[in-house]
Write a protein that holds these residues in place. Structure first.
Motif, PDB file in Angstrom:
ATOM      1  N   GLU A 239     -21.489 -43.822 207.065  1.00  0.00           N
ATOM      2  CA  GLU A 239     -21.459 -43.268 208.422  1.00  0.00           C
ATOM      3  C   GLU A 239     -21.458 -41.742 208.401  1.00  0.00           C
ATOM      4  O   GLU A 239     -22.157 -41.095 209.190  1.00  0.00           O
ATOM      5  CB  GLU A 239     -20.190 -43.794 209.114  1.00  0.00           C
ATOM      6  N   ILE A 240     -20.676 -41.147 207.490  1.00  0.00           N
ATOM      7  CA  ILE A 240     -20.603 -39.675 207.419  1.00  0.00           C
ATOM      8  C   ILE A 240     -21.569 -39.115 206.380  1.00  0.00           C
ATOM      9  O   ILE A 240     -21.603 -37.917 206.142  1.00  0.00           O
ATOM     10  CB  ILE A 240     -19.165 -39.187 207.137  1.00  0.00           C
ATOM     11  N   ASP A 241     -22.347 -39.999 205.762  1.00  0.00           N
ATOM     12  CA  ASP A 241     -23.347 -39.645 204.761  1.00  0.00           C
ATOM     13  C   ASP A 241     -22.763 -38.811 203.615  1.00  0.00           C
ATOM     14  O   ASP A 241     -23.309 -37.778 203.243  1.00  0.00           O
ATOM     15  CB  ASP A 241     -24.541 -38.916 205.395  1.00  0.00           C
ATOM     16  N   ASP A 242     -21.654 -39.301 203.076  1.00  0.00           N
ATOM     17  CA  ASP A 242     -21.053 -38.666 201.903  1.00  0.00           C
ATOM     18  C   ASP A 242     -21.571 -39.410 200.673  1.00  0.00           C
ATOM     19  O   ASP A 242     -21.073 -40.470 200.313  1.00  0.00           O
ATOM     20  CB  ASP A 242     -19.525 -38.749 201.984  1.00  0.00           C
ATOM     21  N   ARG A 243     -22.571 -38.825 200.034  1.00  0.00           N
ATOM     22  CA  ARG A 243     -23.214 -39.519 198.913  1.00  0.00           C
ATOM     23  C   ARG A 243     -22.318 -39.658 197.698  1.00  0.00           C
ATOM     24  O   ARG A 243     -22.416 -40.643 196.972  1.00  0.00           O
ATOM     25  CB  ARG A 243     -24.513 -38.805 198.545  1.00  0.00           C
ATOM     26  N   VAL A 244     -21.461 -38.696 197.475  1.00  0.00           N
ATOM     27  CA  VAL A 244     -20.548 -38.777 196.332  1.00  0.00           C
ATOM     28  C   VAL A 244     -19.652 -40.005 196.468  1.00  0.00           C
ATOM     29  O   VAL A 244     -19.493 -40.793 195.532  1.00  0.00           O
ATOM     30  CB  VAL A 244     -19.703 -37.487 196.201  1.00  0.00           C
ATOM     31  N   LEU A 245     -19.083 -40.184 197.665  1.00  0.00           N
ATOM     32  CA  LEU A 245     -18.212 -41.338 197.887  1.00  0.00           C
ATOM     33  C   LEU A 245     -19.002 -42.642 197.988  1.00  0.00           C
ATOM     34  O   LEU A 245     -18.485 -43.710 197.668  1.00  0.00           O
ATOM     35  CB  LEU A 245     -17.337 -41.116 199.124  1.00  0.00           C
ATOM     36  N   ARG A 246     -20.243 -42.561 198.405  1.00  0.00           N
ATOM     37  CA  ARG A 246     -21.084 -43.763 198.412  1.00  0.00           C
ATOM     38  C   ARG A 246     -21.342 -44.230 196.982  1.00  0.00           C
ATOM     39  O   ARG A 246     -21.283 -45.421 196.689  1.00  0.00           O
ATOM     40  CB  ARG A 246     -22.403 -43.487 199.132  1.00  0.00           C
ATOM     41  N   VAL A 247     -21.633 -43.287 196.091  1.00  0.00           N
ATOM     42  CA  VAL A 247     -21.830 -43.629 194.678  1.00  0.00           C
ATOM     43  C   VAL A 247     -20.567 -44.306 194.135  1.00  0.00           C
ATOM     44  O   VAL A 247     -20.634 -45.363 193.509  1.00  0.00           O
ATOM     45  CB  VAL A 247     -22.160 -42.371 193.840  1.00  0.00           C
ATOM     46  N   GLU A 248     -19.416 -43.687 194.402  1.00  0.00           N
ATOM     47  CA  GLU A 248     -18.155 -44.250 193.921  1.00  0.00           C
ATOM     48  C   GLU A 248     -17.903 -45.640 194.507  1.00  0.00           C
ATOM     49  O   GLU A 248     -17.457 -46.554 193.814  1.00  0.00           O
ATOM     50  CB  GLU A 248     -16.995 -43.313 194.271  1.00  0.00           C
ATOM     51  N   GLY A 249     -18.215 -45.803 195.789  1.00  0.00           N
ATOM     52  CA  GLY A 249     -18.006 -47.092 196.440  1.00  0.00           C
ATOM     53  C   GLY A 249     -18.852 -48.191 195.835  1.00  0.00           C
ATOM     54  O   GLY A 249     -18.354 -49.296 195.560  1.00  0.00           O
ATOM     55  N   HIS A 250     -20.129 -47.909 195.618  1.00  0.00           N
ATOM     56  CA  HIS A 250     -21.009 -48.917 195.013  1.00  0.00           C
ATOM     57  C   HIS A 250     -20.580 -49.227 193.575  1.00  0.00           C
ATOM     58  O   HIS A 250     -20.638 -50.388 193.152  1.00  0.00           O
ATOM     59  CB  HIS A 250     -22.471 -48.446 195.040  1.00  0.00           C
ATOM     60  N   LEU A 251     -20.145 -48.199 192.842  1.00  0.00           N
ATOM     61  CA  LEU A 251     -19.692 -48.423 191.470  1.00  0.00           C
ATOM     62  C   LEU A 251     -18.438 -49.304 191.449  1.00  0.00           C
ATOM     63  O   LEU A 251     -18.354 -50.266 190.677  1.00  0.00           O
ATOM     64  CB  LEU A 251     -19.404 -47.078 190.784  1.00  0.00           C
ATOM     65  N   ARG A 252     -17.499 -49.006 192.324  1.00  0.00           N
ATOM     66  CA  ARG A 252     -16.274 -49.812 192.398  1.00  0.00           C
ATOM     67  C   ARG A 252     -16.593 -51.248 192.816  1.00  0.00           C
ATOM     68  O   ARG A 252     -16.033 -52.201 192.262  1.00  0.00           O
ATOM     69  CB  ARG A 252     -15.275 -49.180 193.374  1.00  0.00           C
ATOM     70  N   LEU A 253     -17.466 -51.393 193.799  1.00  0.00           N
ATOM     71  CA  LEU A 253     -17.867 -52.737 194.228  1.00  0.00           C
ATOM     72  C   LEU A 253     -18.479 -53.517 193.068  1.00  0.00           C
ATOM     73  O   LEU A 253     -18.167 -54.692 192.863  1.00  0.00           O
ATOM     74  CB  LEU A 253     -18.886 -52.647 195.376  1.00  0.00           C
ATOM     75  N   ALA A 254     -19.341 -52.852 192.327  1.00  0.00           N
ATOM     76  CA  ALA A 254     -20.015 -53.516 191.209  1.00  0.00           C
ATOM     77  C   ALA A 254     -19.011 -53.984 190.162  1.00  0.00           C
ATOM     78  O   ALA A 254     -19.118 -55.110 189.663  1.00  0.00           O
ATOM     79  CB  ALA A 254     -21.052 -52.581 190.580  1.00  0.00           C
TER      80      ALA A 254
ATOM     81  N   ARG B 291     -11.883 -38.523 207.616  1.00  0.00           N
ATOM     82  CA  ARG B 291     -12.690 -39.693 207.266  1.00  0.00           C
ATOM     83  C   ARG B 291     -12.742 -39.880 205.745  1.00  0.00           C
ATOM     84  O   ARG B 291     -12.707 -41.003 205.257  1.00  0.00           O
ATOM     85  CB  ARG B 291     -14.118 -39.541 207.830  1.00  0.00           C
ATOM     86  N   ARG B 292     -12.829 -38.756 205.033  1.00  0.00           N
ATOM     87  CA  ARG B 292     -12.844 -38.869 203.567  1.00  0.00           C
ATOM     88  C   ARG B 292     -11.523 -39.430 203.048  1.00  0.00           C
ATOM     89  O   ARG B 292     -11.503 -40.206 202.087  1.00  0.00           O
ATOM     90  CB  ARG B 292     -13.162 -37.520 202.933  1.00  0.00           C
ATOM     91  N   LEU B 293     -10.426 -39.053 203.670  1.00  0.00           N
ATOM     92  CA  LEU B 293      -9.121 -39.592 203.275  1.00  0.00           C
ATOM     93  C   LEU B 293      -9.059 -41.098 203.558  1.00  0.00           C
ATOM     94  O   LEU B 293      -8.503 -41.863 202.753  1.00  0.00           O
ATOM     95  CB  LEU B 293      -8.001 -38.852 204.015  1.00  0.00           C
TER      96      LEU B 293
END
Length: 198
Positions: A38-53, A1-3
């Motif tokens: 979904e998998i509650d990976d906060r590190v990737l959530r931070v990265e995702g929101h930063l990229r979206l922004a 899922r991380r991949l």
């Protein structure tokens, strides 16, 4: 899922930055972010929101970018990720500035400057110095803008490329406002020699 998440983020970078397909890039980022939630990976959530922004900011969708960067800042603070927090603080400052809140943008950029110095992010440090200079110019303080830009030049020289040209452009603007026209002309001529052909 991380991949899958990282693949979605990479696809967003390719489609958004190289093909200019902003909506497609946003779809890839939203997909990756939904898996990270979904998998509650906060590190990737931070990265995702930063990229979206960043994508939303570059597309001129400032209110949406502000919403994403606030989520990013909140998650980064929860994680204790100083690096992500520093990068997000810079973009948060830029968003406020572009929305017309010069004082708030400058306040946040000053906070970001300290955080970026601690984390050693020259790419963002240079841009943050440029933002601080823009704030000073917007308030009619070209002396302060020049000072901030002179602080940026050594880092900009290391980074090179468009960042260096952007700093030179702002510095020339500050010099014009200070009525140092010959110095401004010399700087523009010098900067013109360093512009990449593309």
């Amino acid at each position: 899922r991380r991949l899958q998440i990282r693949t979605a983020f990479a696809l967003a970078a390719v489609t958004g930055e190289f093909r200019g397909a902003v909506e497609e890039a946003l779809e890839h980022l939203q997909h990756g972010l939904s898996i990270a939630e979904e998998i509650d990976d906060r590190v990737l959530r931070v990265e995702g929101h930063l990229r979206l922004a960043f994508v939303l900011f570059n597309a001129g969708r400032l209110t949406d970018a502000r919403e994403q960067i606030e989520r990013c800042l909140q998650l980064a603070a929860e994680l204790g990720s100083r690096r992500d927090e520093a990068r997000a603080m810079f973009l948060s400052a830029y968003i406020e500035f572009e929305l017309g809140y010069v004082e708030e943008g400058e306040r946040r950029a000053l906070e970001a400057r300290e955080a970026l110095e601690r984390t050693g992010e020259p790419f963002f440090q240079v841009q943050n110095f440029g933002l601080l200079a823009e704030c000073a110019l917007a308030r009619g303080e070209p002396e302060l803008a020049e000072e901030r830009l002179r602080d940026a030049v050594p880092l900009a020289l290391e980074e090179g490329g468009w960042l260096l040209i952007a700093i030179y452009r702002l510095l020339a603007q500050a010099l014009v406002e200070l009525e140092q026209l010959e110095d401004a002309a010399d700087l523009v001529e010098f900067a013109g020699r360093n512009v990449p052909e593309d």
